[in-house]
Write a protein that holds these residues in place. Structure first.
Motif, PDB file in Angstrom:
ATOM      1  N   GLY A  38       0.847  -1.188   0.000  1.00  0.00           N
ATOM      2  CA  GLY A  38       0.000   0.000   0.000  1.00  0.00           C
ATOM      3  C   GLY A  38       0.879   1.234   0.000  1.00  0.00           C
ATOM      4  N   ASP A  39       0.640   2.131   0.974  1.00  0.00           N
ATOM      5  CA  ASP A  39       1.446   3.351   1.061  1.00  0.00           C
ATOM      6  C   ASP A  39       2.563   3.237   2.093  1.00  0.00           C
ATOM      7  N   THR A  40       2.952   2.005   2.413  1.00  0.00           N
ATOM      8  CA  THR A  40       3.988   1.764   3.415  1.00  0.00           C
ATOM      9  C   THR A  40       5.257   1.249   2.748  1.00  0.00           C
TER      10      THR A  40
END
Length: 88
Positions: A38-40
């Protein structure tokens, strides 16, 4: 756990804070692997095994393959199948 803010340079590089480098013994030339979900983004230090550890892991893998009945041909076939799936 400490939290730090880093900035991405125009060429995509980031600089790790010196406190993190000191805490984790990261030096010039240290290798890291980046994982995304994801956004990690997660960074992990790559520790190359020494010759003895690598040899032991290889022996363990060969013993396991023999125990379950895999042959060299089976392993080559599995590798080929995985590579084909990745290309698809």
């Amino acid at each position: 756990m400490n939290i730090y803010s880093v900035t991405v340079a125009p060429n995509g590089q980031i600089v790790l804070p010196v406190d993190i480098c000191n805490e984790l013994s990261i030096h010039t030339g240290s290798e890291l692997v980046a994982f995304t979900s994801g956004d990690t983004i997660m960074l992990k230090i790559i520790h190359a095994p020494n010759k003895e550890d690598f040899g032991q892991k290889l022996n363990d893998a060969q013993a396991w393959a023999e125990e379950v009945g895999y042959t060299k041909n089976d392993v080559n076939k599995i590798i080929k199948e995985v590579r084909q799936r990745k290309r698809a």
